[in-house]
Enzyme design. Structure first.
Site, PDB file in Angstrom:
ATOM      1  N   GLU A  90       0.833  -1.203   0.000  1.00 50.17           N
ATOM      2  CA  GLU A  90       0.000   0.000   0.000  1.00 50.17           C
ATOM      3  C   GLU A  90       0.868   1.254   0.000  1.00 50.17           C
ATOM      4  O   GLU A  90       1.964   1.277   0.567  1.00 50.17           O
ATOM      5  CB  GLU A  90      -0.922  -0.010   1.215  1.00 50.17           C
ATOM      6  CG  GLU A  90      -1.923  -1.156   1.156  1.00 50.17           C
ATOM      7  CD  GLU A  90      -2.975  -1.121   2.250  1.00 50.17           C
ATOM      8  OE1 GLU A  90      -4.158  -1.312   1.933  1.00 50.17           O
ATOM      9  OE2 GLU A  90      -2.626  -0.909   3.426  1.00 50.17           O
ATOM     10  N   CYS A 103       3.366   8.626   1.073  1.00 49.42           N
ATOM     11  CA  CYS A 103       3.855   7.721   2.107  1.00 49.42           C
ATOM     12  C   CYS A 103       4.135   6.377   1.439  1.00 49.42           C
ATOM     13  O   CYS A 103       3.216   5.702   0.980  1.00 49.42           O
ATOM     14  CB  CYS A 103       2.788   7.595   3.191  1.00 49.42           C
ATOM     15  SG  CYS A 103       3.209   6.448   4.496  1.00 49.42           S
ATOM     16  N   CYS A 110       6.422  -6.613   7.783  1.00 52.80           N
ATOM     17  CA  CYS A 110       7.367  -5.966   8.696  1.00 52.80           C
ATOM     18  C   CYS A 110       7.718  -6.931   9.803  1.00 52.80           C
ATOM     19  O   CYS A 110       6.873  -7.691  10.278  1.00 52.80           O
ATOM     20  CB  CYS A 110       6.735  -4.703   9.272  1.00 52.80           C
ATOM     21  SG  CYS A 110       7.864  -3.768  10.325  1.00 52.80           S
ATOM     22  N   CYS A 114       5.581  -4.279  16.409  1.00 50.33           N
ATOM     23  CA  CYS A 114       4.970  -3.276  17.297  1.00 50.33           C
ATOM     24  C   CYS A 114       3.489  -3.622  17.504  1.00 50.33           C
ATOM     25  O   CYS A 114       2.767  -3.878  16.545  1.00 50.33           O
ATOM     26  CB  CYS A 114       5.097  -1.876  16.701  1.00 50.33           C
ATOM     27  SG  CYS A 114       6.803  -1.389  16.392  1.00 50.33           S
ATOM     28  N   CYS A 117       0.495  -1.719  15.616  1.00 47.44           N
ATOM     29  CA  CYS A 117       0.635  -1.431  14.184  1.00 47.44           C
ATOM     30  C   CYS A 117       0.168  -2.600  13.321  1.00 47.44           C
ATOM     31  O   CYS A 117       0.583  -3.740  13.517  1.00 47.44           O
ATOM     32  CB  CYS A 117       2.092  -1.112  13.874  1.00 47.44           C
ATOM     33  SG  CYS A 117       2.365  -0.664  12.154  1.00 47.44           S
ATOM     34  N   SER A 212      10.266   6.524  15.875  1.00 53.56           N
ATOM     35  CA  SER A 212       9.017   6.105  16.502  1.00 53.56           C
ATOM     36  C   SER A 212       9.324   5.774  17.958  1.00 53.56           C
ATOM     37  O   SER A 212       9.783   4.684  18.268  1.00 53.56           O
ATOM     38  CB  SER A 212       8.461   4.870  15.787  1.00 53.56           C
ATOM     39  OG  SER A 212       8.195   5.190  14.453  1.00 53.56           O
ATOM     40  N   HIS A 214       7.215   6.627  21.124  1.00 53.98           N
ATOM     41  CA  HIS A 214       5.953   6.155  21.712  1.00 53.98           C
ATOM     42  C   HIS A 214       5.964   5.884  23.212  1.00 53.98           C
ATOM     43  O   HIS A 214       4.904   5.759  23.823  1.00 53.98           O
ATOM     44  CB  HIS A 214       5.423   4.898  20.995  1.00 53.98           C
ATOM     45  CG  HIS A 214       5.246   5.078  19.513  1.00 53.98           C
ATOM     46  ND1 HIS A 214       4.597   6.148  18.952  1.00 53.98           N
ATOM     47  CD2 HIS A 214       5.666   4.322  18.462  1.00 53.98           C
ATOM     48  CE1 HIS A 214       4.605   6.038  17.630  1.00 53.98           C
ATOM     49  NE2 HIS A 214       5.262   4.952  17.309  1.00 53.98           N
ATOM     50  N   CYS A 331      -1.596   6.362   9.859  1.00 53.08           N
ATOM     51  CA  CYS A 331      -0.402   5.749  10.451  1.00 53.08           C
ATOM     52  C   CYS A 331      -0.747   4.427  11.102  1.00 53.08           C
ATOM     53  O   CYS A 331      -1.672   4.346  11.911  1.00 53.08           O
ATOM     54  CB  CYS A 331       0.181   6.633  11.551  1.00 53.08           C
ATOM     55  SG  CYS A 331       0.629   8.253  11.009  1.00 53.08           S
TER      56      CYS A 331
HETATM   57  N1  SAH Z   1       8.755   0.968  10.720  1.00 48.95           N
HETATM   58  C1  SAH Z   1       8.966   2.392  10.664  1.00 48.95           C
HETATM   59  C2  SAH Z   1       8.158   3.065   9.576  1.00 48.95           C
HETATM   60  C3  SAH Z   1       6.657   3.056   9.790  1.00 48.95           C
HETATM   61  S1  SAH Z   1       6.154   4.687  10.065  1.00 48.95           S
HETATM   62  C4  SAH Z   1       8.695   2.990  12.033  1.00 48.95           C
HETATM   63  O1  SAH Z   1       8.221   2.280  12.899  1.00 48.95           O
HETATM   64  O2  SAH Z   1       9.005   4.158  12.243  1.00 48.95           O
HETATM   65  C5  SAH Z   1       4.585   4.506  10.713  1.00 48.95           C
HETATM   66  C6  SAH Z   1       4.424   5.329  11.961  1.00 48.95           C
HETATM   67  O3  SAH Z   1       3.101   5.133  12.474  1.00 48.95           O
HETATM   68  C7  SAH Z   1       5.381   4.877  13.032  1.00 48.95           C
HETATM   69  O4  SAH Z   1       5.763   5.971  13.817  1.00 48.95           O
HETATM   70  C8  SAH Z   1       4.499   3.955  13.834  1.00 48.95           C
HETATM   71  O5  SAH Z   1       4.985   3.742  15.119  1.00 48.95           O
HETATM   72  C9  SAH Z   1       3.192   4.697  13.801  1.00 48.95           C
HETATM   73  N2  SAH Z   1       2.047   3.871  14.099  1.00 48.95           N
HETATM   74  C10 SAH Z   1       1.950   2.533  14.016  1.00 48.95           C
HETATM   75  N3  SAH Z   1       0.736   2.104  14.367  1.00 48.95           N
HETATM   76  C11 SAH Z   1       0.034   3.203  14.682  1.00 48.95           C
HETATM   77  C12 SAH Z   1      -1.291   3.417  15.098  1.00 48.95           C
HETATM   78  N4  SAH Z   1      -2.139   2.403  15.266  1.00 48.95           N
HETATM   79  N5  SAH Z   1      -1.674   4.689  15.326  1.00 48.95           N
HETATM   80  C13 SAH Z   1      -0.825   5.718  15.139  1.00 48.95           C
HETATM   81  N6  SAH Z   1       0.433   5.574  14.732  1.00 48.95           N
HETATM   82  C14 SAH Z   1       0.876   4.327  14.518  1.00 48.95           C
END
Ligand code: SAH
Length: 342
Positions: A90, A103, A110, A114, A117, A212, A214, A331
């Site tokens: 996607e 994006c 992946c 996480c 995600c 990322s 969090h 995201c």
């Molecule tokens: N793997 C990389 C690139 C993905 S970026 C990374 O983790 O940075 C996607 C972003 O969205 C990351 O910051 C991820 O942590 C965030 N993300 C993942 N799941 C999410 C969710 N359910 N709600 C909001 N942000 C989320």
């Protein structure tokens, strides 16, 4: 056979030299690919038929097929692209005041795991080639007849788990004789693969790095983001400080606010303690809903309170606009798919 879209101009010159072709031929091919954005070697009409034949014999011509395209009420568009091997990824197009931002995905699936995600829910299949990364931009530009101004590596996959192909793709995207998207308009986001933060710092690329984060507590972060068991917050911050020192570039920390998990005053204080004095910015993301997960977003009032508290304490923080959540394009909502999925 490798795709013609895997090569930056200098490398393409070398490739063509091996086929006994002059460097200006590579310039012509590069222009057809990234300025005219043609769909095949046959359309490269200033090359002789012989040369076109030779190119076809030596290189693939990566084209992503659009399986589906969905539009959100906020203008965001989500593409499901079919790759040559039948896998699907996607890509999301977002409209901002300053331009059009894409994006892109870096892997089919992946490995990071996480918890919040969706990209990580299905088994990992493989990394994308540079051509498959670059072609996401070309396919959208062709389809919408637009020019992309910003690229963010925030789609499916961990870009640093596919470091070489991602960096090579950035060099192609960035080339002034091609797509010419400025490095400052390209962002890479990582869940925290520490060795590659050092590596990126030592490259001469002025792109933006997003982390990322969090969570500011190792115990909690290790549960939400298993990568933290390998590289903990202290190691991550050490690498970030090195990056800032080396590049003098501001880092963007992503922080998805999850109700009851990481959104109370203690968490805000944790961020302040961790980031105070650093050249950085915090991007607060109201956590997006994903299937089968209990995470709820912090309510709007608390998000504003959290942001203001950070700002009052010297941490620059903004709330990221939620784009495309009605079509699962926000995201954390992107997933690898097989072409048979709906
Ligand atoms: N793997 C990389 C690139 C993905 S970026 C990374 O983790 O940075 C996607 C972003 O969205 C990351 O910051 C991820 O942590 C965030 N993300 C993942 N799941 C999410 C969710 N359910 N709600 C909001 N942000 C989320």
């Amino acid at each position: 056979m490798k795709s013609i879209k895997n090569y930056d101009l200098e490398e393409l010159k070398k490739q063509l030299l091996e086929l006994n072709e002059k460097p200006y031929r590579a310039e012509q091919v590069f222009k057809w690919l990234y300025v005219d954005k043609v769909n095949s070697f046959d359309e490269m009409t200033n090359l002789s038929l012989d040369l076109r034949k030779k190119l076809k014999e030596h290189f693939e011509f990566t084209i992503h097929k659009i399986k589906t395209k969905q539009s959100s009420k906020d203008g965001t568009k989500k593409y499901l692209f079919e790759l040559n091997d039948g896998n699907a990824i996607e890509t999301v197009l977002m409209e901002y005041k300053y331009g059009k931002s894409l994006c892109v995905s870096s892997q089919v699936g992946c490995k990071m795991g996480c918890k919040f995600c969706a990209s990580t829910g299905l088994p990992f299949i493989r990394s994308l080639t540079s051509a498959e990364i670059v072609e996401q931009i070309l396919a959208v530009e062709r389809d919408e007849n637009i020019k992309i101004s910003n690229v963010v590596f925030m789609g499916i996959g961990e870009p640093f788990d596919n470091y070489e192909n991602v960096i090579n793709a950035i060099r192609i995207i960035n080339n002034q004789k091609g797509l010419s998207i400025g490095a400052r308009h390209i962002s890479i986001s990582t869940s925290g693969l520490v060795p590659y933060i050092y590596k990126l710092a030592d490259e001469n690329i002025q792109c933006t790095l997003s982390i990322s984060l969090h969570c500011t507590n190792n115990e909690k972060r290790s549960i939400l983001m298993p990568i933290n068991r390998k590289y903990n917050i202290e190691e991550l911050m050490k690498a970030c400080k090195y990056y800032i020192e080396k590049t003098n570039r501001r880092i963007s920390f992503e922080y998805a606010l999850i109700k009851g998990e990481n959104d109370n005053i203690e968490d805000a204080n944790g961020l302040i303690k961790l980031l105070k004095g650093m050249l950085c910015h915090v991007n607060l993301i109201p956590v997006n809903k994903i299937e089968n997960e209990p995470f709820k977003k912090t309510n709007d009032k608390n998000i504003i309170k959290f942001r203001d508290y950070l700002n009052e304490n010297g941490i620059v923080a903004t709330v990221r606009r939620e784009l495309g959540s009605d079509i699962d394009a926000a995201c954390g909502q992107l997933r690898r798919k097989s072409v048979n999925d709906k």
